[in-house]
Design an enzyme around this catalytic site. Sequence first.
Site, PDB file in Angstrom:
ATOM      1  N   HIS A  31      -2.493  -9.627  12.398  1.00 44.39           N
ATOM      2  CA  HIS A  31      -1.910  -8.408  11.828  1.00 44.39           C
ATOM      3  C   HIS A  31      -1.480  -7.500  12.990  1.00 44.39           C
ATOM      4  O   HIS A  31      -2.216  -7.347  13.967  1.00 44.39           O
ATOM      5  CB  HIS A  31      -2.939  -7.694  10.947  1.00 44.39           C
ATOM      6  CG  HIS A  31      -2.496  -6.328  10.527  1.00 44.39           C
ATOM      7  ND1 HIS A  31      -1.294  -6.109   9.886  1.00 44.39           N
ATOM      8  CD2 HIS A  31      -3.061  -5.102  10.703  1.00 44.39           C
ATOM      9  CE1 HIS A  31      -1.154  -4.813   9.666  1.00 44.39           C
ATOM     10  NE2 HIS A  31      -2.201  -4.181  10.155  1.00 44.39           N
TER      11      HIS A  31
ATOM     12  N   CYS B 233      -3.466  -3.246   4.402  1.00 51.44           N
ATOM     13  CA  CYS B 233      -2.553  -4.272   4.924  1.00 51.44           C
ATOM     14  C   CYS B 233      -3.008  -5.690   4.585  1.00 51.44           C
ATOM     15  O   CYS B 233      -2.289  -6.652   4.857  1.00 51.44           O
ATOM     16  CB  CYS B 233      -2.430  -4.147   6.439  1.00 51.44           C
ATOM     17  SG  CYS B 233      -1.994  -2.500   6.974  1.00 51.44           S
TER      18      CYS B 233
ATOM     19  N   GLU C   4       0.847  -1.196   0.000  1.00 49.86           N
ATOM     20  CA  GLU C   4       0.000   0.000   0.000  1.00 49.86           C
ATOM     21  C   GLU C   4       0.882   1.246   0.000  1.00 49.86           C
ATOM     22  O   GLU C   4       0.408   2.339   0.253  1.00 49.86           O
ATOM     23  CB  GLU C   4      -0.974  -0.006   1.169  1.00 49.86           C
ATOM     24  CG  GLU C   4      -0.346  -0.117   2.534  1.00 49.86           C
ATOM     25  CD  GLU C   4      -1.375  -0.050   3.653  1.00 49.86           C
ATOM     26  OE1 GLU C   4      -2.116   0.935   3.714  1.00 49.86           O
ATOM     27  OE2 GLU C   4      -1.416  -0.999   4.464  1.00 49.86           O
TER      28      GLU C   4
HETATM   29  N1  CAA Z   1       2.382   3.432  30.406  1.00 49.80           N
HETATM   30  C1  CAA Z   1       1.723   2.370  29.901  1.00 49.80           C
HETATM   31  N2  CAA Z   1       0.683   2.500  29.037  1.00 49.80           N
HETATM   32  C2  CAA Z   1       0.304   3.745  28.676  1.00 49.80           C
HETATM   33  C3  CAA Z   1       0.949   4.879  29.186  1.00 49.80           C
HETATM   34  C4  CAA Z   1       2.044   4.690  30.099  1.00 49.80           C
HETATM   35  N3  CAA Z   1       2.728   5.719  30.607  1.00 49.80           N
HETATM   36  N4  CAA Z   1       0.346   5.971  28.656  1.00 49.80           N
HETATM   37  C5  CAA Z   1      -0.639   5.516  27.841  1.00 49.80           C
HETATM   38  N5  CAA Z   1      -0.673   4.178  27.857  1.00 49.80           N
HETATM   39  C6  CAA Z   1      -1.555   3.280  27.109  1.00 49.80           C
HETATM   40  C7  CAA Z   1      -2.998   3.723  27.044  1.00 49.80           C
HETATM   41  O1  CAA Z   1      -3.710   3.376  28.225  1.00 49.80           O
HETATM   42  C8  CAA Z   1      -3.483   2.975  25.830  1.00 49.80           C
HETATM   43  O2  CAA Z   1      -3.748   1.645  26.151  1.00 49.80           O
HETATM   44  P1  CAA Z   1      -5.198   0.994  25.805  1.00 49.80           P
HETATM   45  O3  CAA Z   1      -5.370   1.150  24.328  1.00 49.80           O
HETATM   46  O4  CAA Z   1      -5.049  -0.422  26.232  1.00 49.80           O
HETATM   47  O5  CAA Z   1      -6.187   1.794  26.576  1.00 49.80           O
HETATM   48  C9  CAA Z   1      -2.242   2.963  24.919  1.00 49.80           C
HETATM   49  O6  CAA Z   1      -1.131   3.306  25.753  1.00 49.80           O
HETATM   50  C10 CAA Z   1      -2.314   3.945  23.784  1.00 49.80           C
HETATM   51  O7  CAA Z   1      -2.623   5.189  24.356  1.00 49.80           O
HETATM   52  P2  CAA Z   1      -3.668   6.161  23.646  1.00 49.80           P
HETATM   53  O8  CAA Z   1      -4.943   5.453  23.369  1.00 49.80           O
HETATM   54  O9  CAA Z   1      -3.711   7.440  24.399  1.00 49.80           O
HETATM   55  O10 CAA Z   1      -2.859   6.355  22.286  1.00 49.80           O
HETATM   56  P3  CAA Z   1      -2.989   7.403  21.163  1.00 49.80           P
HETATM   57  O11 CAA Z   1      -4.220   8.200  21.205  1.00 49.80           O
HETATM   58  O12 CAA Z   1      -1.731   8.150  21.224  1.00 49.80           O
HETATM   59  O13 CAA Z   1      -3.072   6.501  19.816  1.00 49.80           O
HETATM   60  C11 CAA Z   1      -3.341   4.753  18.275  1.00 49.80           C
HETATM   61  C12 CAA Z   1      -3.011   5.109  19.716  1.00 49.80           C
HETATM   62  C13 CAA Z   1      -4.789   5.115  17.979  1.00 49.80           C
HETATM   63  C14 CAA Z   1      -3.143   3.285  18.072  1.00 49.80           C
HETATM   64  C15 CAA Z   1      -2.375   5.547  17.339  1.00 49.80           C
HETATM   65  O14 CAA Z   1      -1.062   5.131  17.549  1.00 49.80           O
HETATM   66  C16 CAA Z   1      -2.725   5.418  15.865  1.00 49.80           C
HETATM   67  O15 CAA Z   1      -3.570   6.134  15.336  1.00 49.80           O
HETATM   68  N6  CAA Z   1      -2.018   4.475  15.151  1.00 49.80           N
HETATM   69  C17 CAA Z   1      -2.240   4.253  13.723  1.00 49.80           C
HETATM   70  C18 CAA Z   1      -3.528   3.513  13.437  1.00 49.80           C
HETATM   71  C19 CAA Z   1      -3.457   2.056  13.835  1.00 49.80           C
HETATM   72  O16 CAA Z   1      -2.416   1.474  13.986  1.00 49.80           O
HETATM   73  N7  CAA Z   1      -4.651   1.441  14.006  1.00 49.80           N
HETATM   74  C20 CAA Z   1      -4.713   0.036  14.335  1.00 49.80           C
HETATM   75  C21 CAA Z   1      -5.887  -0.645  13.648  1.00 49.80           C
HETATM   76  S1  CAA Z   1      -5.850  -0.297  11.902  1.00 49.80           S
HETATM   77  C22 CAA Z   1      -4.777  -1.471  11.229  1.00 49.80           C
HETATM   78  O17 CAA Z   1      -4.463  -2.442  11.853  1.00 49.80           O
HETATM   79  C23 CAA Z   1      -4.251  -1.229   9.847  1.00 49.80           C
HETATM   80  C24 CAA Z   1      -2.866  -0.656   9.948  1.00 49.80           C
HETATM   81  O18 CAA Z   1      -1.875  -1.386   9.878  1.00 49.80           O
HETATM   82  C25 CAA Z   1      -2.756   0.774  10.147  1.00 49.80           C
END
Ligand code: CAA
Length: 420
Positions: A236, A114, A82
């Site tokens: 994945h 993916c 992709e």
């Molecule tokens: N210690 C331990 N854990 C901590 C922490 C700390 N100090 N601070 C935060 N965390 C945890 C949170 O509790 C959270 O855990 P949970 O999800 O279990 O609640 C985790 O860290 C992530 O924190 P946030 O939810 O606040 O993270 P974020 O808002 O910064 O974003 C995300 C997370 C949405 C995955 C972001 O990284 C993102 O948009 N990534 C790209 C999209 C993606 O990967 N999506 C996955 C499904 S899509 C797919 O699979 C296709 C693909 O390849 C993209």
Amino acid sequence: MQLGIDDISFATADRYLDLATLAPVHGVDVDKFRIGLGQDRMSVCAADEDVVTLAAAAAQPLVESLSAAELRTVRTVLLATESGIDQSKSAAVYVHHLLGLDPACRVVELKQACYSGTAALQTALALVARNPEQKVLVICSDVARYELDSPGEPTQGAGAVAMMISADPRLVVIEPASGLHTADVMDFWRPNYRSTAVVDGRLSIRAYLDTLKAAWLDYQDQGGEPFASFDAFCYHQPFTRMAVKAHAHLTKVVGQPLDAASAEAQVADTLRYNRVIGNSYTASMYIGLVSLLDHSERDLAGARVAFFSYGSGAVGELFAGVVRPGYRDHLRTAAHQELLERRREVDHAEYLRLYDVPNPTDGGDHPVPAQTSGPFRLAAITGHQRVYERTAQSAVDGIARAAASAPAATTTATTLPAAG
Ligand code: CAA
């Protein structure tokens, strides 16, 4: 007749950024990345690396291990990506040329986020079922890019995996039943005019889990094996914590709920390489398979592995494979380990420079600086054409592999950080 994966190998970028370097830039504790996302490092492409060079590097060992007569049986190359480099010409054609494959070959690129590597695998299995004397080379290759300072930034990465699909495979037999699910969801996409993905992170996680449930239920409707018959689960991995969440979710769907720690223990061996590579989109689940085979202390011969492939947008497929007796004699564990150890760490300033590598569109003559220590490189973009070449490392890798070809590596990769 049994069909499946006869050989498998991965490649990744020449450099990496430690997420401990990125955490202060985001103003967060590094545990958010290490524990919350399950990521320690992410591969970063040198200026002269892209999906073509990574794909060719992943496939080179497979191709070089075949005799001339066997190579002529490779009559199809399917490349899933992709992050392609051209809207018209397939990246697979460049790879076919770099590898010196026989011209009597159908060569094509596939796309559905993916997921498309799995579409390539299933297409390959169908082709081999019709012509069991032929092999199909399936390659998944991607460079994951999100906007700087966005939540997706720590989930970048780059990698490629190459699989030789054949009858009577030496590694994993893929079983016929598949569970499928497609739904039109705007969770993650990349319009033609953008170099980074647009993503609704929370929606993407929801869509992934909903697709997993629907694909599992369809798999059962299609006569798939019961949950209890699986010995391992390979998901994945956009970030490795997602696989842990997914496994905990599936155990709820089947009515045998597991807490996060127990779910993690059941998928831990599939996470080890992706923790230090980052997201490699199409390649990530198959790098998870390599990680499982390379790291499992238990002999997996006869083990049934569940695979869940997810591509945003969204398409998912759940299917199963059974590991073949003697598979350890055909792994490339030592080469994978060496590849990861050979990567060079970059600081934040160099990461930013590589993030912004120019992508000239004027049709002029633009040589690309020689940076990668990998076997193939992008040498220039000239007259709107991408020019690739083998590097000196290509011959070195070939000689090293020939010298190490017997006995095959069976070592357990122990120097990588443990999952969790
Ligand atoms: N210690 C331990 N854990 C901590 C922490 C700390 N100090 N601070 C935060 N965390 C945890 C949170 O509790 C959270 O855990 P949970 O999800 O279990 O609640 C985790 O860290 C992530 O924190 P946030 O939810 O606040 O993270 P974020 O808002 O910064 O974003 C995300 C997370 C949405 C995955 C972001 O990284 C993102 O948009 N990534 C790209 C999209 C993606 O990967 N999506 C996955 C499904 S899509 C797919 O699979 C296709 C693909 O390849 C993209």
